[in-house]
Design a protein around this motif. Structure first.
Motif, PDB file in Angstrom:
ATOM      1  N   GLY A   1      -1.954   5.798   1.678  1.00 46.64           N
ATOM      2  CA  GLY A   1      -1.028   5.015   1.941  1.00 46.64           C
ATOM      3  C   GLY A   1      -0.503   4.692   3.442  1.00 46.64           C
ATOM      4  N   THR A   2      -0.750   5.770   4.159  1.00 47.58           N
ATOM      5  CA  THR A   2      -0.297   5.714   5.573  1.00 47.58           C
ATOM      6  C   THR A   2      -1.307   4.910   6.375  1.00 47.58           C
ATOM      7  OG1 THR A   2       0.835   7.782   5.524  1.00 47.58           O
ATOM      8  CG2 THR A   2      -0.052   6.959   7.629  1.00 47.58           C
ATOM      9  N   VAL A   3      -2.581   5.187   6.188  1.00 44.94           N
ATOM     10  CA  VAL A   3      -3.703   4.446   6.594  1.00 44.94           C
ATOM     11  C   VAL A   3      -3.827   2.921   6.475  1.00 44.94           C
ATOM     12  CG1 VAL A   3      -6.155   4.287   7.230  1.00 44.94           C
ATOM     13  CG2 VAL A   3      -4.932   6.521   7.075  1.00 44.94           C
ATOM     14  N   ALA A   4      -3.686   2.714   4.964  1.00 44.74           N
ATOM     15  CA  ALA A   4      -3.736   1.307   4.516  1.00 44.74           C
ATOM     16  C   ALA A   4      -2.408   0.391   5.043  1.00 44.74           C
ATOM     17  CB  ALA A   4      -3.849   1.345   2.984  1.00 44.74           C
ATOM     18  N   THR A   5      -1.447   1.207   5.462  1.00 47.24           N
ATOM     19  CA  THR A   5      -0.212   0.596   5.799  1.00 47.24           C
ATOM     20  C   THR A   5       0.005   0.188   7.060  1.00 47.24           C
ATOM     21  OG1 THR A   5       0.938   1.609   4.126  1.00 47.24           O
ATOM     22  CG2 THR A   5       2.318   0.554   5.435  1.00 47.24           C
TER      23      THR A   5
ATOM     24  N   HIS B   1       9.736   9.223  13.868  1.00 46.14           N
ATOM     25  CA  HIS B   1      10.257   7.870  13.314  1.00 46.14           C
ATOM     26  C   HIS B   1       9.150   6.838  12.833  1.00 46.14           C
ATOM     27  CE1 HIS B   1      13.711   9.306  15.200  1.00 46.14           C
ATOM     28  NE2 HIS B   1      13.379   9.483  16.384  1.00 46.14           N
ATOM     29  N   GLU B   2       7.982   7.312  12.669  1.00 42.82           N
ATOM     30  CA  GLU B   2       7.153   6.254  12.418  1.00 42.82           C
ATOM     31  C   GLU B   2       6.290   6.423  11.107  1.00 42.82           C
ATOM     32  OE1 GLU B   2       6.575   3.705  14.446  1.00 42.82           O
ATOM     33  OE2 GLU B   2       8.222   4.558  15.804  1.00 42.82           O
ATOM     34  N   PHE B   3       6.962   7.153  10.361  1.00 44.81           N
ATOM     35  CA  PHE B   3       6.545   7.152   8.678  1.00 44.81           C
ATOM     36  C   PHE B   3       6.443   6.308   8.114  1.00 44.81           C
ATOM     37  CE2 PHE B   3       8.850  11.509   9.027  1.00 44.81           C
ATOM     38  CZ  PHE B   3       7.737  12.505   8.673  1.00 44.81           C
ATOM     39  N   ALA B   4       5.375   6.123   7.261  1.00 43.64           N
ATOM     40  CA  ALA B   4       5.288   4.810   6.352  1.00 43.64           C
ATOM     41  C   ALA B   4       6.030   5.214   5.023  1.00 43.64           C
ATOM     42  CB  ALA B   4       3.743   4.809   6.115  1.00 43.64           C
ATOM     43  N   GLY B   5       6.342   4.450   4.155  1.00 36.16           N
ATOM     44  CA  GLY B   5       7.208   4.707   3.068  1.00 36.16           C
ATOM     45  C   GLY B   5       6.717   5.923   2.207  1.00 36.16           C
ATOM     46  N   VAL B   6       5.299   5.901   2.314  1.00 40.32           N
ATOM     47  CA  VAL B   6       4.476   7.052   1.276  1.00 40.32           C
ATOM     48  C   VAL B   6       4.877   8.376   2.160  1.00 40.32           C
ATOM     49  CG1 VAL B   6       2.159   6.843   2.420  1.00 40.32           C
ATOM     50  CG2 VAL B   6       2.548   7.667   0.152  1.00 40.32           C
ATOM     51  N   GLY B   7       5.159   8.388   3.439  1.00 37.90           N
ATOM     52  CA  GLY B   7       5.170   9.390   4.201  1.00 37.90           C
ATOM     53  C   GLY B   7       6.647  10.168   3.831  1.00 37.90           C
ATOM     54  N   LEU B   8       7.540   9.387   3.567  1.00 36.01           N
ATOM     55  CA  LEU B   8       9.001   9.862   3.291  1.00 36.01           C
ATOM     56  C   LEU B   8       8.958  10.272   1.875  1.00 36.01           C
ATOM     57  CD1 LEU B   8      11.116   7.104   5.060  1.00 36.01           C
ATOM     58  CD2 LEU B   8      10.884   9.424   5.426  1.00 36.01           C
ATOM     59  N   ALA B   9       8.303   9.357   1.054  1.00 38.77           N
ATOM     60  CA  ALA B   9       8.160   9.928  -0.373  1.00 38.77           C
ATOM     61  C   ALA B   9       7.297  11.410  -0.462  1.00 38.77           C
ATOM     62  CB  ALA B   9       7.200   9.108  -0.952  1.00 38.77           C
ATOM     63  N   TYR B  10       6.407  11.571   0.462  1.00 42.02           N
ATOM     64  CA  TYR B  10       5.683  12.743   0.548  1.00 42.02           C
ATOM     65  C   TYR B  10       7.001  13.924   1.165  1.00 42.02           C
ATOM     66  CZ  TYR B  10       2.897  16.849   2.267  1.00 42.02           C
ATOM     67  OH  TYR B  10       2.365  18.126   2.300  1.00 42.02           O
TER      68      TYR B  10
ATOM     69  N   ALA C   1       0.661  -1.271   0.007  1.00 37.78           N
ATOM     70  CA  ALA C   1       0.088   0.059  -0.088  1.00 37.78           C
ATOM     71  C   ALA C   1       0.854   1.352  -0.105  1.00 37.78           C
ATOM     72  CB  ALA C   1      -0.852  -0.002   1.240  1.00 37.78           C
ATOM     73  N   ASP C   2       1.906   1.397   0.856  1.00 35.83           N
ATOM     74  CA  ASP C   2       2.505   2.731   0.916  1.00 35.83           C
ATOM     75  C   ASP C   2       3.464   2.654  -0.111  1.00 35.83           C
ATOM     76  OD1 ASP C   2       4.064   0.690   2.168  1.00 35.83           O
ATOM     77  OD2 ASP C   2       4.953   2.344   3.606  1.00 35.83           O
ATOM     78  N   GLY C   3       3.859   1.582  -0.815  1.00 41.80           N
ATOM     79  CA  GLY C   3       4.931   1.666  -1.990  1.00 41.80           C
ATOM     80  C   GLY C   3       4.245   2.006  -3.320  1.00 41.80           C
ATOM     81  N   VAL C   4       2.905   1.669  -3.352  1.00 41.98           N
ATOM     82  CA  VAL C   4       2.394   1.988  -4.716  1.00 41.98           C
ATOM     83  C   VAL C   4       1.911   3.402  -4.429  1.00 41.98           C
ATOM     84  CG1 VAL C   4       0.022   1.710  -5.829  1.00 41.98           C
ATOM     85  CG2 VAL C   4       1.291  -0.287  -5.020  1.00 41.98           C
ATOM     86  N   THR C   5       1.158   3.865  -3.310  1.00 40.14           N
ATOM     87  CA  THR C   5       0.900   5.221  -3.171  1.00 40.14           C
ATOM     88  C   THR C   5       2.066   6.087  -3.154  1.00 40.14           C
ATOM     89  OG1 THR C   5       0.804   4.957  -0.785  1.00 40.14           O
ATOM     90  CG2 THR C   5      -1.540   4.701  -2.158  1.00 40.14           C
TER      91      THR C   5
ATOM     92  N   ASP D   1      13.139   4.831   2.748  1.00 36.17           N
ATOM     93  CA  ASP D   1      12.876   3.658   3.071  1.00 36.17           C
ATOM     94  C   ASP D   1      12.544   3.874   4.772  1.00 36.17           C
ATOM     95  OD1 ASP D   1      12.114   1.089   3.786  1.00 36.17           O
ATOM     96  OD2 ASP D   1      13.819   0.123   2.467  1.00 36.17           O
ATOM     97  N   HIS D   2      11.520   3.537   5.475  1.00 37.27           N
ATOM     98  CA  HIS D   2      11.176   3.648   6.648  1.00 37.27           C
ATOM     99  C   HIS D   2      11.657   2.158   7.542  1.00 37.27           C
ATOM    100  CE1 HIS D   2       7.327   1.270   6.754  1.00 37.27           C
ATOM    101  NE2 HIS D   2       7.425   1.344   5.576  1.00 37.27           N
ATOM    102  N   HIS D   3      11.985   1.235   6.880  1.00 39.24           N
ATOM    103  CA  HIS D   3      12.168   0.043   7.547  1.00 39.24           C
ATOM    104  C   HIS D   3      13.474   0.052   8.355  1.00 39.24           C
ATOM    105  CE1 HIS D   3       9.480  -1.354   4.180  1.00 39.24           C
ATOM    106  NE2 HIS D   3       8.921  -1.878   5.048  1.00 39.24           N
TER     107      HIS D   3
END
Length: 192
Positions: free
Chosen positions: A179-183, A138-147, A49-53, A111-113
């Motif tokens: 992306g954040t909510v779905a992730t 520190h709790e971003f989803a991947g889409v948050g970092l893309a944002y 979800a966060d990779g696609v968004t 990447d947030h991993h």
């Protein structure tokens, strides 16, 4: 209401400078050079979800800034062949990044991993879990970092370009939210 939500996170409204993320300046500098030089920018995103968004969000922003962007949705480790930016993948892809780094390809990892013992070879590694990260969240989803990367690019363009992008950073919040909510429901709980 917004002030109260920000305060519950230990932040203030407007306290969102994306350049406090480690390596953000390096990522923005390299992407601006790619855009101005007419280089093709490949955005590789994971197919969750966060990779696609995140891929959709970053592709939208880079195109609005004049970038020649080619999005890819597949595992970074399987796909790397000229990537400029990864979304939600890559921090543990040391071997493919070494392969990419050898011919001089410019790779930017968002990447947030969890981090490995050693960061991968890349122009920039934007990850809020880095010890030298100054953002404070520190709790971003991947889409948050893309944002945050898109936000930084758009802000610099607004200050430096004679013709800023016809896209505002708030135009990308729908993809970031989805992306954040779905992730990761934990992010929603911590932000609520």
């Amino acid at each position: 209401e917004l002030d109260g939500a920000a305060a519950s996170l230990g932040r203030t409204v407007g306290d969102d400078n994306p350049f406090r993320l480690a390596d953000m300046d390096r990522a923005v500098t390299r992407l601006r050079r790619a855009i101005s030089g007419g280089e093709r920018i490949a955005v590789y995103g994971d197919y969750d979800a966060d990779g696609v968004t995140g891929t959709a969000l970053l592709t939208t922003a880079l195109r609005a800034l004049g970038g020649d962007v080619l999005p890819h949705l597949q595992r970074f480790e399987q796909a790397l062949d000229g990537a400029e930016v990864s979304v939600d993948v890559g921090v543990r892809a040391a071997e493919p990044l070494l392969h990419a780094h050898a011919p001089g390809l410019a790779v930017i990892v968002t990447d947030h991993h969890a981090l490995p013992d050693e960061l991968p070879a890349a122009v920039a590694v934007v990850n809020p879990r880095r010890a030298d990260d100054g953002y404070g969240f520190h709790e971003f989803a991947g889409v948050g970092l893309a944002y945050k990367l898109a936000q930084a690019l758009l802000r610099v363009a607004a200050r430096t370009s004679a013709r800023p992008a016809a896209l505002h950073e708030t135009d990308l919040l729908d993809l970031a939210a989805i992306g954040t909510v779905a992730t990761d429901a934990q992010v929603v709980v911590k932000c609520a």
